[in-house]
Scaffold this active site. Structure first.
Site, PDB file in Angstrom:
ATOM      1  N   SER A 108       0.713  -1.173   0.225  1.00  0.00           N
ATOM      2  CA  SER A 108       0.094   0.125   0.219  1.00  0.00           C
ATOM      3  C   SER A 108       0.669   1.314  -0.043  1.00  0.00           C
ATOM      4  CB  SER A 108      -1.034   0.012   1.252  1.00  0.00           C
ATOM      5  OG  SER A 108      -1.512   1.201   1.270  1.00  0.00           O
ATOM      6  N   LYS A 252      -7.392  -1.724  -9.647  1.00  0.00           N
ATOM      7  CA  LYS A 252      -8.220  -2.503  -8.490  1.00  0.00           C
ATOM      8  C   LYS A 252      -9.335  -1.677  -8.090  1.00  0.00           C
ATOM      9  CE  LYS A 252      -7.282  -4.093  -3.677  1.00  0.00           C
ATOM     10  NZ  LYS A 252      -7.876  -3.056  -2.719  1.00  0.00           N
ATOM     11  N   HIS A 276     -13.257  -3.180  -1.930  1.00  0.00           N
ATOM     12  CA  HIS A 276     -12.203  -2.388  -1.274  1.00  0.00           C
ATOM     13  C   HIS A 276     -12.579  -3.283   0.201  1.00  0.00           C
ATOM     14  CE1 HIS A 276      -9.408   1.046  -1.008  1.00  0.00           C
ATOM     15  NE2 HIS A 276      -9.255   0.303   0.236  1.00  0.00           N
TER      16      HIS A 276
HETATM   17  C1  LIG Z   1      -7.530  -2.722   7.512  1.00  0.00           C
HETATM   18  C2  LIG Z   1      -7.439  -2.381   5.832  1.00  0.00           C
HETATM   19  C3  LIG Z   1      -6.615  -1.472   5.147  1.00  0.00           C
HETATM   20  C4  LIG Z   1      -6.647  -1.398   3.611  1.00  0.00           C
HETATM   21  N1  LIG Z   1      -6.108  -0.707   2.967  1.00  0.00           N
HETATM   22  C5  LIG Z   1      -5.780  -0.807   1.619  1.00  0.00           C
HETATM   23  C6  LIG Z   1      -5.038   0.056   0.977  1.00  0.00           C
HETATM   24  O1  LIG Z   1      -4.198   1.140   1.567  1.00  0.00           O
HETATM   25  N2  LIG Z   1      -4.971   0.095  -0.423  1.00  0.00           N
HETATM   26  C7  LIG Z   1      -5.927  -0.741  -1.195  1.00  0.00           C
HETATM   27  O2  LIG Z   1      -5.688  -0.782  -2.309  1.00  0.00           O
HETATM   28  N3  LIG Z   1      -6.387  -1.500  -0.431  1.00  0.00           N
HETATM   29  C8  LIG Z   1      -6.766  -1.473   0.991  1.00  0.00           C
HETATM   30  N4  LIG Z   1      -7.599  -2.374   1.556  1.00  0.00           N
HETATM   31  C9  LIG Z   1      -8.474  -3.143   0.849  1.00  0.00           C
HETATM   32  C10 LIG Z   1      -7.603  -4.672   0.472  1.00  0.00           C
HETATM   33  O3  LIG Z   1      -6.539  -4.581  -0.393  1.00  0.00           O
HETATM   34  C11 LIG Z   1      -8.588  -5.698  -0.174  1.00  0.00           C
HETATM   35  O4  LIG Z   1      -9.182  -5.367  -1.153  1.00  0.00           O
HETATM   36  C12 LIG Z   1      -9.328  -6.342   0.924  1.00  0.00           C
HETATM   37  O5  LIG Z   1      -8.913  -6.228   2.194  1.00  0.00           O
HETATM   38  C13 LIG Z   1     -10.115  -7.770   0.400  1.00  0.00           C
HETATM   39  O6  LIG Z   1     -11.088  -7.925   1.262  1.00  0.00           O
HETATM   40  P1  LIG Z   1     -10.808  -9.122   2.481  1.00  0.00           P
HETATM   41  O7  LIG Z   1     -10.347  -8.307   3.520  1.00  0.00           O
HETATM   42  O8  LIG Z   1     -12.063  -9.686   2.733  1.00  0.00           O
HETATM   43  O9  LIG Z   1      -9.667 -10.269   2.152  1.00  0.00           O
HETATM   44  C14 LIG Z   1      -7.569  -2.327   3.025  1.00  0.00           C
HETATM   45  C15 LIG Z   1      -8.321  -3.281   3.618  1.00  0.00           C
HETATM   46  C16 LIG Z   1      -8.230  -3.488   5.109  1.00  0.00           C
HETATM   47  C17 LIG Z   1      -8.977  -4.365   5.636  1.00  0.00           C
END
Ligand SMILES: Cc1cc2nc3c(=O)[nH]c(=O)nc-3n(C[C@H](O)[C@H](O)[C@H](O)COP(=O)(O)O)c2cc1C
Length: 388
Positions: A108, A252, A276
């Site tokens: 990230s 994404k 997300h």
């Molecule tokens: C705590 C947290 C922080 C996240 N931060 C980012 C980020 O900085 N950039 C991004 O592209 N996605 C971010 N995401 C989304 C994740 O990349 C991903 O799309 C998502 O967690 C997938 O779902 P899952 O947690 O059920 O596997 C974040 C998700 C969570 C839970």
């Protein structure tokens, strides 16, 4: 002492809940508003059944694949997540775990560790970009990532600053300094192991990858403020970003068919069907419901990945059967990291790999490439198509 090895991601989550202060745990649990999407991401996987064979199994199974030009041992990569105040080694521990298991990591731009350290720990590092700041600043960030050895860019554009959470938004401290420790004391004191791990190495909640190397990192809220002040990207902006990265590029956060087609038009190498992790607009359907339509529409032109709700190997198999080349995981590895550091992330990756292997065996296949909708029990009305 309890066996550090855990057998399921659910157990990793229980241990994370036990170890982390409530506010840190809630920040990972996340999910906007009522949490409809975050729940549907999980529930939809459970609605899909499997159709196993009784005999005639393949003696060996190939789980390997490629994502954005990188060979990976099995079709699961690390999805980028910001500010991992879960473990002092944060993203470096995650990068090492992914490297040890032969897979890639998305880092990230809101990560707590510099891209140089992460890419050194795992040569299969993709750098995730948000549309923040000026074009010059974005170019400088990508140049820095390239120099550090990043082998691809993941552009994440599905973020709408939705902030109401029925379950109570966690307070994210500016930095974990003594003052914050004292403020968090009532909850942190009941989490002695987490406190002890940070007492040796107290991190700042800063985001080092938003500035040039050597410059003082922005604070999390400084970077978030810059993001909120940035004009949201148009498709022309995405095309511009893509043109300025000489290498594989993923968009994404795709939920709609029309957006998937536009992503193809701007020349991306891959998309991730993603909401997300339920952190964008609540009410967006589960990604696994949207995947078949999107894979059918653009799967022969770009690599289609999925993220959201993957917690076991059978979820990976279901996503592949419905057209994904690979999946990305978020919370699953964060729970592993919280439960047992690098070994905990390796533990989670092992569970996903072995669980997938068991399903591929039971379905009578010798390769993940053979998975198809015929392997699944798909209830009527399961899929959703957004846009045209
Ligand atoms: C705590 C947290 C922080 C996240 N931060 C980012 C980020 O900085 N950039 C991004 O592209 N996605 C971010 N995401 C989304 C994740 O990349 C991903 O799309 C998502 O967690 C997938 O779902 P899952 O947690 O059920 O596997 C974040 C998700 C969570 C839970």
């Amino acid at each position: 002492m309890a066996n550090p090895w855990f057998e399921t991601v659910a157990e990793a989550q229980r241990r994370a809940k036990k170890r982390l202060p409530k506010s840190v745990y809630s920040a990972l649990l996340a999910g906007t508003e009522k949490g409809i999407t975050v729940e549907d991401n999980l529930a939809a996987f459970a609605e899909l059944g499997l159709a196993p064979h009784t005999a005639g199994f393949a003696p060996e199974r190939d789980l390997s694949t490629t994502v954005m030009g990188q060979d990976i041992a099995f079709p699961v990569i690390i999805s980028p997540t910001g500010v991992q105040a879960v473990h002092p080694d944060g993203e470096v521990a995650v990068a090492r775990a992914a490297a040890a298991r032969g897979t890639a990591i998305g880092l990230s731009s809101f990560a707590s560790k510099p891209i140089e350290e992460v890419a050194a720990a795992n040569p299969k590092t993709f750098f995730q970009m948000y549309w923040v700041g000026t074009r010059e600043q974005m170019l400088a960030r990508m140049e820095r990532a390239k120099k550090a050895g990043a082998v691809g860019v993941i552009a994440t554009t599905d973020w709408s600053f939705s902030y109401g959470r029925d379950w109570g938004s966690p307070v994210i401290p500016e930095s974990i300094d003594l003052k914050t420790m004292i403020k968090m004391a009532p909850e942190a004191l009941t989490r002695p192991r987490w406190l002890k791990s940070f007492a040796r190495h107290i991190p700042d909640l800063t985001v080092p990858n938003m500035v040039a190397p050597g410059e003082p990192p922005l604070t999390f809220f400084g970077a978030y403020g810059q993001w909120m002040g940035s004009t949201p990207p148009s498709w022309e902006d995405i095309a511009w970003l893509r043109e300025h990265w000489d290498g594989p590029f993923m968009l994404k956060g795709v939920s709609r068919l029309d957006d998937a087609k536009r992503a193809v038009d701007v020349g991306v190498s891959a998309i991730s069907v993603s909401n997300h992790g339920g952190n964008n607009l609540d009410g967006t359907p589960a990604t696994i419901r949207l995947l078949p339509g999107i894979a059918e529409a653009v799967g022969d032109q770009v690599e289609v990945l999925l993220d959201g709700g993957v917690r076991r190997g059978s979820d990976v198999a279901k996503a592949l059967a419905l057209g994904a080349k690979a999946v990305m995981v978020g919370r699953a590895y964060l729970w592993g990291l919280a439960a047992n550091g690098q070994a905990g992330v390796e533990n989670v990756l092992d569970l996903l790999r072995d669980g997938l292997g068991a399903v591929v065996l039971g379905l009578g296949h010798s390769s993940v490439r053979q998975l198809s909708p015929a392997d699944l029990v798909i209830p009527p009305g399961f899929t959703r198509e957004l846009g045209t």
